[in-house]
Design an enzyme around this catalytic site. Structure first.
Site, PDB file in Angstrom:
ATOM      1  N   GLY A   8       0.850  -1.204   0.000  1.00  0.00           N
ATOM      2  CA  GLY A   8       0.000   0.000   0.000  1.00  0.00           C
ATOM      3  C   GLY A   8       0.873   1.236   0.000  1.00  0.00           C
ATOM      4  O   GLY A   8       1.506   1.575   1.010  1.00  0.00           O
ATOM      5  N   GLY A  10       0.060   4.480  -0.264  1.00  0.00           N
ATOM      6  CA  GLY A  10      -0.863   5.614  -0.181  1.00  0.00           C
ATOM      7  C   GLY A  10      -0.355   6.708   0.741  1.00  0.00           C
ATOM      8  O   GLY A  10       0.864   6.855   0.951  1.00  0.00           O
ATOM      9  N   TYR A  11      -1.275   7.454   1.319  1.00  0.00           N
ATOM     10  CA  TYR A  11      -0.953   8.584   2.200  1.00  0.00           C
ATOM     11  C   TYR A  11      -0.177   8.132   3.435  1.00  0.00           C
ATOM     12  O   TYR A  11       0.585   8.902   4.000  1.00  0.00           O
ATOM     13  CB  TYR A  11      -2.237   9.292   2.629  1.00  0.00           C
ATOM     14  CG  TYR A  11      -2.817  10.155   1.544  1.00  0.00           C
ATOM     15  CD1 TYR A  11      -2.440  11.488   1.418  1.00  0.00           C
ATOM     16  CD2 TYR A  11      -3.722   9.634   0.623  1.00  0.00           C
ATOM     17  CE1 TYR A  11      -2.952  12.290   0.415  1.00  0.00           C
ATOM     18  CE2 TYR A  11      -4.246  10.430  -0.384  1.00  0.00           C
ATOM     19  CZ  TYR A  11      -3.857  11.755  -0.486  1.00  0.00           C
ATOM     20  OH  TYR A  11      -4.360  12.540  -1.487  1.00  0.00           O
ATOM     21  N   PRO A  89     -11.911   1.129   3.778  1.00  0.00           N
ATOM     22  CA  PRO A  89     -13.068   2.048   3.753  1.00  0.00           C
ATOM     23  C   PRO A  89     -14.292   1.470   4.459  1.00  0.00           C
ATOM     24  O   PRO A  89     -14.262   0.320   4.901  1.00  0.00           O
ATOM     25  CB  PRO A  89     -13.346   2.208   2.257  1.00  0.00           C
ATOM     26  CG  PRO A  89     -12.816   0.964   1.630  1.00  0.00           C
ATOM     27  CD  PRO A  89     -11.664   0.511   2.470  1.00  0.00           C
ATOM     28  N   ALA A 160      -1.066  13.000  10.814  1.00  0.00           N
ATOM     29  CA  ALA A 160      -2.153  13.763  10.193  1.00  0.00           C
ATOM     30  C   ALA A 160      -1.642  14.282   8.853  1.00  0.00           C
ATOM     31  O   ALA A 160      -0.453  14.605   8.710  1.00  0.00           O
ATOM     32  CB  ALA A 160      -2.570  14.930  11.087  1.00  0.00           C
ATOM     33  N   ALA A 218     -10.116   4.767  19.168  1.00  0.00           N
ATOM     34  CA  ALA A 218     -10.461   5.658  20.279  1.00  0.00           C
ATOM     35  C   ALA A 218      -9.840   7.035  20.071  1.00  0.00           C
ATOM     36  O   ALA A 218     -10.501   8.064  20.274  1.00  0.00           O
ATOM     37  CB  ALA A 218      -9.982   5.053  21.597  1.00  0.00           C
ATOM     38  N   ASN A 220      -8.976   8.588  17.282  1.00  0.00           N
ATOM     39  CA  ASN A 220      -9.685   9.350  16.248  1.00  0.00           C
ATOM     40  C   ASN A 220     -11.065   9.786  16.726  1.00  0.00           C
ATOM     41  O   ASN A 220     -11.514  10.899  16.436  1.00  0.00           O
ATOM     42  CB  ASN A 220      -9.788   8.539  14.953  1.00  0.00           C
ATOM     43  CG  ASN A 220      -8.564   8.739  14.073  1.00  0.00           C
ATOM     44  OD1 ASN A 220      -7.648   9.463  14.431  1.00  0.00           O
ATOM     45  ND2 ASN A 220      -8.545   8.096  12.919  1.00  0.00           N
ATOM     46  N   CYS A 272     -10.675   9.549   7.391  1.00  0.00           N
ATOM     47  CA  CYS A 272     -10.669   8.630   8.528  1.00  0.00           C
ATOM     48  C   CYS A 272     -11.656   8.905   9.662  1.00  0.00           C
ATOM     49  O   CYS A 272     -12.220   7.959  10.200  1.00  0.00           O
ATOM     50  CB  CYS A 272      -9.261   8.540   9.096  1.00  0.00           C
ATOM     51  SG  CYS A 272      -8.163   7.737   7.922  1.00  0.00           S
ATOM     52  N   GLN A 274     -14.768  10.014  10.093  1.00  0.00           N
ATOM     53  CA  GLN A 274     -16.119   9.438   9.992  1.00  0.00           C
ATOM     54  C   GLN A 274     -16.049   7.914   9.865  1.00  0.00           C
ATOM     55  O   GLN A 274     -16.754   7.191  10.562  1.00  0.00           O
ATOM     56  CB  GLN A 274     -16.863  10.058   8.808  1.00  0.00           C
ATOM     57  CG  GLN A 274     -18.200   9.391   8.585  1.00  0.00           C
ATOM     58  CD  GLN A 274     -19.126  10.191   7.698  1.00  0.00           C
ATOM     59  OE1 GLN A 274     -19.353  11.359   7.919  1.00  0.00           O
ATOM     60  NE2 GLN A 274     -19.658   9.541   6.687  1.00  0.00           N
TER      61      GLN A 274
END
Ligand code: NAD
Ligand code: UGA
Length: 469
Positions: A8, A10-11, A89, A160, A218, A220, A272, A274
């Site tokens: 992965g 990604g970000y 997701p 972040a 927790a 987040n 992330c 929601q």
């Protein structure tokens, strides 16, 4: 040489592995992905994500001990430690739709690891996953093990976006959860020794697997809850004449509460908050903890309320209609210093205004026209009613244009909505903007970046979240 492979790119996978490679020159790090364009971009001068400081880190290590590749199986089979940083997701169909995490990508990565491994591996959960995922992964790996030993660790990421490199260089803590067996403890030590190359020992926390998995959800949930709390207060401020900035300053001075993460806004966004809270809600419901689930649900409801409230404020201030009026949208990313638009509140606000037939002119320094078009034409996934997807109006997209700078965006506009707190919006020439706008000229500041007094002196009608009208 220890070999690390991260599935992965990604970000999270890209920046995290780049920093490990930089800080641990004796470790070879391969970041692999099934997406060919993404890997091509990681190997080019135009990285696939915008993150301050990332280019320099990648340039220093790429080709030395940092490699980006689509040869997933080879790198996985050669690695000692495998990080799995694939996307997780919210499920959109089937059992748990609208809440549960979709672990399809995770499961396929785990099955592939089981297929290609020929030596013992430490498998690290880097993605944010539901509690007890490690148990499921363990089953997949050990049922196909061919005598190979696997240790699963949970090592959630707390970076972040926009400050990823800073956060990775100097994390508040690194959390490693593992089995409390001799082999489990050995694996924890192995991963700890990687981070210990640059993170002070006392900031590396070790726990059992389930505590580490749950701590990420927790953390987040707590962060998002602070934003919903201050946003709820912002509505009360507007109703009473209090100023939310003064309230958050006064509240945050209490050392037990602290000053951070108390900025009222048009609502939180990002891929992330929601998703992870919905995941937490689902886990609570599965465990029969409906009151606990209800408590966290409210954090998302207040966030949705805040976005709706903003749209309603724009429409009601502009004489109850924005039909045919040009509105400049300044900022589309979910926060400053990123080009990421996942779950950005700008999508909901723009859709709300388009629903009232506004004409939008959007400017964001890091988001492409294509991305904005895609975001606005996609069906919005409704977490509360996953079956009832909202239809997209085919004409709506035609009412959106894209501007190369804020002055072009605001030319002949009736109103300006500031939806991302980009620094450049603080120093705009509002005299110039006022002159070229239709009158009365409105500014709706969803991020509290403008000087309300100064703008009112120029002649604008200004609405700022949680400020006296
Ligand atoms: P992302 O979508 O940017 O990246 C995930 C990557 O995984 C994609 O490039 C995708 O192509 C790749 N992938 C999926 N399945 C694969 C497979 N089987 N083999 C190889 N590659 C595969 O996601 P992200 O934002 O990096 O988030 C990853 C995880 O980290 C999520 O669980 C997220 O909740 C968590 N997280 C994200 C952030 C953040 O700031 N974005 C911060 C902390 C934690
Ligand atoms: C968040 C967490 O801060 C990270 O610790 C976590 O690792 C990450 O989620 C994740 O798991 O993905 P991120 O979403 O990148 O990071 O960015 P934040 O700085 O947390 O901002 C999230 C949203 O809240 C943004 O839309 C931001 O504008 C908004 N926000 C933030 C506010 O409205 N007010 C604030 O005071 C702070």
């Amino acid at each position: 040489m220890v070999k690390i492979c991260c599935i992965g790119a990604g970000y999270v996978g890209g920046p995290t592995m780049a920093v490990i490679a930089l800080k641990c020159p004796t470790i070879e790090v391969a970041v692999v992905d099934i997406s060919v364009p993404k890997i091509l971009a990681w190997n080019s001068d135009q990285l696939p994500i915008y993150e301050p400081g990332l280019d320099e880190v990648v340039k220093q290590c790429r080709g030395k001990n940092l490699f980006f590749s689509t040869d997933v199986e080879r790198h996985v089979s050669e690695a000692d430690i495998i990080f799995v940083s694939v996307n997780t997701p919210t499920k959109t169909r089937g059992l748990g739709a609208g809440k549960a995490a979709d672990l399809t990508y995770w499961e396929s990565a785990a099955r592939m690891i089981a297929d290609v491994s020929k030596t013992d591996k430490i498998v690290v959960e880097k993605s944010t996953v539901p509690v007890k995922t490690a148990e499921a992964i363990e089953k997949i790996l050990t049922h196909n093990s061919k005598g190979i030993k696997y240790q699963i660790l949970s090592n959630p990421e707390f970076l972040a976006e926009g400050t990823a490199i800073k956060d990775l260089f100097n994390p508040d803590r690194v959390l490693i959860g593992g089995r409390e067996t001799p082999d489990g403890l050995k694996a924890i030590q192995a991963l700890k020794s990687v981070y210990a190359q640059w993170v002070p020992e006392e900031r590396i926390l070790t726990t059992n697997l389930w505590s580490a998995e749950l701590s990420k959800l927790a953390a987040n949930a707590f962060l998002a809850q602070r934003i919903s709390s201050i946003n709820a207060m912002s509505a009360l401020c507007e109703a009473t004449g209090a100023d939310v900035s003064q309230v958050s300053h006064a509240v945050g001075k209490d050392t037990r509460i602290g000053p951070k993460f108390l900025n009222a806004s048009v609502g939180f966004g990002g891929s992330c908050f929601q998703k992870d809270i919905l995941n937490l809600i689902y886990i609570c419901e599965c465990n029969g903890l409906n009151e606990v689930a209800g408590y966290w649900k409210q954090v998302i409801k207040v966030n949705d309320y805040q976005k709706n409230r903003f749209v309603n404020r724009v429409v009601s201030s502009m004489f109850n209609t924005v039909s045919g009026k040009k509105i400049a949208i300044l900022g589309f990313a979910f926060k400053k210093d990123t080009g990421d638009t996942r779950e950005t509140p700008a999508i909901d606000v723009c859709k709300g205004l388009l629903g009232d037939k506004a004409k939008l002119s959007v400017y964001d320094p890091q988001v492409t026209e294509d991305q904005i078009q895609r975001d606005l034409s996609m069906n919005k996934f409704d977490w509360d009613h996953p079956i009832h997807l909202q239809p997209v109006s085919p004409t709506a997209a035609k009412e959106v244009s894209f501007a190369w700078d804020p002055y072009e965006a605001t030319k002949d506009a009736h109103g300006v909505c500031i939806l991302t707190e980009w620094d450049e919006f603080k120093t705009l020439d509002f005299q110039r903007i006022f002159k070229q706008m239709q009158k009365p000229a409105f500014v709706f500041d969803g991020r509290n970046v403008v000087d309300v007094q100064k703008l009112r002196e120029i002649g604008f009608i200004v609405y700022s979240i949680g400020k006296p009208l």
